[in-house]
Design a protein around this motif. Sequence first.
Motif, PDB file in Angstrom:
ATOM      1  N   SER A  17       1.034  -1.085  -0.028  1.00 50.57           N
ATOM      2  CA  SER A  17       0.091   0.582  -0.162  1.00 50.57           C
ATOM      3  C   SER A  17       0.820   1.346   0.087  1.00 50.57           C
ATOM      4  O   SER A  17       0.377   2.004  -0.503  1.00 50.57           O
ATOM      5  CB  SER A  17      -0.993   0.181   1.004  1.00 50.57           C
ATOM      6  N   ALA A  43      -6.579   2.431   1.187  1.00 46.74           N
ATOM      7  CA  ALA A  43      -4.808   2.915   0.398  1.00 46.74           C
ATOM      8  C   ALA A  43      -4.689   1.539  -0.954  1.00 46.74           C
ATOM      9  O   ALA A  43      -4.169   2.228  -2.134  1.00 46.74           O
ATOM     10  CB  ALA A  43      -3.311   2.677   1.165  1.00 46.74           C
ATOM     11  N   LEU A  44      -4.623   0.573  -0.262  1.00 55.88           N
ATOM     12  CA  LEU A  44      -4.257  -0.643  -2.136  1.00 55.88           C
ATOM     13  C   LEU A  44      -5.793   0.058  -3.039  1.00 55.88           C
ATOM     14  O   LEU A  44      -5.174  -0.655  -4.550  1.00 55.88           O
ATOM     15  CB  LEU A  44      -5.327  -1.674  -1.365  1.00 55.88           C
ATOM     16  N   THR A  58      -6.550  -6.804  -5.522  1.00 51.41           N
ATOM     17  CA  THR A  58      -6.239  -6.526  -4.042  1.00 51.41           C
ATOM     18  C   THR A  58      -6.912  -6.814  -3.142  1.00 51.41           C
ATOM     19  O   THR A  58      -7.969  -7.550  -3.081  1.00 51.41           O
ATOM     20  CB  THR A  58      -6.495  -4.193  -3.881  1.00 51.41           C
TER      21      THR A  58
END
Length: 253
Positions: A17, A43-44, A58
């Motif tokens: 991330s 964040a991913l 993800t």
Amino acid sequence: MTSTPPARPVVVITGASSGIGAALAARLAPTHHLVLVARRPDALRALAQSLGAATVVTVAADVTVRSQVDDVVETALAQFSRLDVWVNNVGRGITRAPSQLTDDDIDDMMRVNVKSALYGMQAVLPHFQLVGRGHVVNVSSMLGRVPMATFRSAYSASKHFLNALTANMRTEVQETHPDIQFSLVSPGVVRTEFGANALHGGPDSRTLPNSQSADEVADVIAQVIADRRPDVYTREGMAEMAVGYLRELGKDP
């Protein structure tokens, strides 16, 4: 007749991330399918969106939990039907002198810096053995060779452990499966949030001298994925520094 283009390699990146993991994802996205793993789903997702048309999956997971690492392998195979490279990039620092270390300090360093990598290696190994080929890249540290920072003592120790574990795993597995590689990559100081996020605080890595960018380290890791070298430093002179350290220890006092 047109030939079928070769399938893109599938790479799992843990700790993806931010920092080195995110930089590596950006570096590999044009040529690889990616499975990005971290604890922060937002964040991913933002990183995946920034990579544009690249095929990215993800997975929000805590890789210090073995069952969640197993789930990452299952997700990757379900999505792509193959898995070629696993990058163990999760790590955390600590700021505490060795004389002051507590049981919790040691347990935290071992859980994050060693067990997460062990779980990854063990989880992906059966698939690699089944297909006869694969590659694990473990991100270590120069402090795993030369323990020059006493305030990072437990971190250095965990990276020494990781180095030995990686070498032993390589030797064991290659006795029967020589095309399965386990590589170590050892950066020095990298300009990321590593220092700011260290247990008990400490100096910000982005302010320290003689540092590298995450992009520079990602370039080295990408090259290791391509050439499968077993043990690589991310800057010139690091290997010589490690050898010099061992020679100095061997001199008469």
